[in-house]
Design a protein around this motif. Structure first.
Motif, short mmCIF file in Angstrom:
data_model
loop_
_atom_site.label_atom_id
_atom_site.label_comp_id
_atom_site.label_asym_id
_atom_site.label_seq_id
_atom_site.Cartn_x
_atom_site.Cartn_y
_atom_site.Cartn_z
N HIS A 155 28.84 39.92 34.86
CA HIS A 155 30.15 40.29 34.35
C HIS A 155 31.09 40.81 35.44
O HIS A 155 32.31 40.67 35.32
CB HIS A 155 29.99 41.35 33.25
CG HIS A 155 29.14 40.89 32.12
ND1 HIS A 155 29.38 39.73 31.43
CD2 HIS A 155 28.03 41.45 31.55
CE1 HIS A 155 28.47 39.58 30.48
NE2 HIS A 155 27.65 40.61 30.53
N LYS A 158 33.15 38.13 36.88
CA LYS A 158 34.16 37.69 35.91
C LYS A 158 35.34 38.66 35.87
O LYS A 158 36.51 38.25 35.79
CB LYS A 158 33.53 37.56 34.52
CG LYS A 158 34.42 36.90 33.48
CD LYS A 158 33.71 36.77 32.14
CE LYS A 158 32.59 35.76 32.22
NZ LYS A 158 31.99 35.51 30.87
N LEU A 159 35.05 39.96 35.95
CA LEU A 159 36.13 40.95 35.99
C LEU A 159 36.97 40.79 37.26
O LEU A 159 38.20 40.87 37.22
CB LEU A 159 35.55 42.36 35.94
CG LEU A 159 35.06 42.86 34.58
CD1 LEU A 159 34.45 44.25 34.73
CD2 LEU A 159 36.20 42.90 33.57
N ALA A 162 39.20 37.91 36.84
CA ALA A 162 40.32 38.27 35.96
C ALA A 162 41.39 39.02 36.74
O ALA A 162 42.60 38.83 36.50
CB ALA A 162 39.82 39.10 34.78
N LYS A 177 38.92 36.14 29.85
CA LYS A 177 37.72 36.53 30.60
C LYS A 177 37.25 37.93 30.19
O LYS A 177 36.05 38.14 29.94
CB LYS A 177 38.00 36.49 32.10
CG LYS A 177 38.08 35.09 32.69
CD LYS A 177 38.29 35.14 34.19
CE LYS A 177 38.32 33.74 34.78
NZ LYS A 177 39.51 32.98 34.36
N VAL A 178 38.16 38.89 30.13
CA VAL A 178 37.73 40.26 29.83
C VAL A 178 37.34 40.42 28.37
O VAL A 178 36.46 41.22 28.04
CB VAL A 178 38.82 41.29 30.23
CG1 VAL A 178 39.07 41.23 31.73
CG2 VAL A 178 40.10 41.09 29.46
N GLU A 179 37.97 39.66 27.49
CA GLU A 179 37.59 39.75 26.08
C GLU A 179 36.19 39.20 25.85
O GLU A 179 35.49 39.63 24.92
CB GLU A 179 38.61 39.04 25.20
CG GLU A 179 39.91 39.83 25.03
CD GLU A 179 40.86 39.20 24.03
OE1 GLU A 179 40.64 38.02 23.67
OE2 GLU A 179 41.80 39.89 23.61
N ILE A 181 33.82 39.84 27.64
CA ILE A 181 32.94 40.94 28.03
C ILE A 181 33.04 42.11 27.05
O ILE A 181 32.03 42.67 26.62
CB ILE A 181 33.28 41.43 29.45
CG1 ILE A 181 33.07 40.30 30.47
CG2 ILE A 181 32.44 42.65 29.83
CD1 ILE A 181 33.58 40.64 31.85
N ALA A 182 34.26 42.48 26.70
CA ALA A 182 34.50 43.71 25.93
C ALA A 182 34.64 43.50 24.42
O ALA A 182 34.63 44.47 23.67
CB ALA A 182 35.75 44.40 26.45
N ALA A 199 37.41 46.25 31.96
CA ALA A 199 37.85 45.11 31.16
C ALA A 199 39.04 45.48 30.28
O ALA A 199 40.01 44.72 30.17
CB ALA A 199 36.68 44.60 30.31
N HIS A 200 38.99 46.64 29.64
CA HIS A 200 40.09 47.06 28.77
C HIS A 200 41.37 47.33 29.57
O HIS A 200 42.48 47.04 29.10
CB HIS A 200 39.68 48.30 27.98
CG HIS A 200 38.70 48.02 26.88
ND1 HIS A 200 38.99 47.16 25.83
CD2 HIS A 200 37.44 48.47 26.67
CE1 HIS A 200 37.95 47.10 25.02
NE2 HIS A 200 37.00 47.88 25.50
N ARG A 203 42.81 43.94 30.46
CA ARG A 203 43.39 43.36 29.24
C ARG A 203 44.72 44.03 28.90
O ARG A 203 45.70 43.35 28.56
CB ARG A 203 42.40 43.53 28.08
CG ARG A 203 42.88 42.95 26.75
CD ARG A 203 41.78 43.09 25.69
NE ARG A 203 42.22 42.55 24.42
CZ ARG A 203 42.88 43.24 23.49
NH1 ARG A 203 43.17 44.53 23.71
NH2 ARG A 203 43.23 42.67 22.36
#
Length: 217
Positions: A155, A158-159, A162, A177-179, A181-182, A199-200, A203
């Motif tokens: 992850h 991926k972050l 993003a 991408k972040v959604e 994960i979160a 991630a939040h 986003r």
């Protein structure tokens, strides 16, 4: 740990006198070089043996040689942790990151090349971070994509990807991408609170930039 005697005559005397002759020679010579023989075992590399020999022109003292030996053991048993340490040291001491990059690239070349490799993914992610620190966002994107391909469950890569999406105003891609994960909040892909918080934040920034501020809160 033992001194290295370069003078053949002194070497012959030390051998003839036995091990007791070695330390007096060490104490008398300020430019004595040391060598360190290390052996060990771990599940991944198995048994290993290697020797560290201090450079004749700029010899390491005993403490430096032991620190380097400790690093080499970590490098053998956990290459990612060793690379992370070297990167952190280079950043904190404001040194060039190129030697660390070269070291990591050499590690990757020496790894097996299966389609999925968590170890390779983590090293590729470090190369992406180095590229960002060197302000090469284009190369960073390549490295993060490689890390994502090497381990789809990694992850952190991926972050980081993003974050690159935000840089290029690809806000929808960053959100997706972040959604992954979160979201959903009641069953996120990871329980790592730091990753979820990052991630939040990404986003929220992407949504706010798109004018969807109510969703960003």
């Amino acid at each position: 740990l033992s001194p290295v005697i370069d003078d053949d005559a002194k070497k012959g005397k030390a051998i003839a006198a036995g091990s007791d002759a070695r330390m007096p020679q060490t104490q008398q010579d300020d430019k004595v070089r040391y060598q360190l023989l290390l052996t060990g075992f771990s599940k991944q590399p198995g048994y290993f043996v290697f020797k560290l020999d201090s450079n004749r022109d700029s010899p390491m003292d005993m403490d430096e040689l032991i620190r380097e030996g400790a690093f080499q053991i970590v490098l053998k048993m956990n290459p990612y942790l060793a690379a992370l340490h070297r990167l952190d040291t280079a950043i904190s001491e404001d040194k060039s990151l190129d030697p660390v990059k070269d070291m990591i690239e050499g590690m990757i070349i020496g790894l097996p090349d299966p389609p999925t490799s968590p170890e390779r993914a983590r090293l590729e992610n470090l190369l992406g971070l180095i590229a960002l620190l060197q302000e090469d966002v284009e190369l960073a994107e390549i490295r993060f994509r490689q890390a994502m391909a090497s381990d789809r469950a990694f992850h952190l890569a991926k972050l980081n990807m993003a974050f690159v999406d935000l840089h290029y105003d690809r806000h929808d891609q960053a959100i997706a991408k972040v959604e992954s994960i979160a979201q959903p909040w009641y069953w996120p892909a990871t329980d790592n609170q730091l990753l979820l918080a990052a991630a939040h934040v990404i986003r929220g920034v992407a949504l706010s930039t798109l004018g969807r501020k109510a969703e960003a809160v």
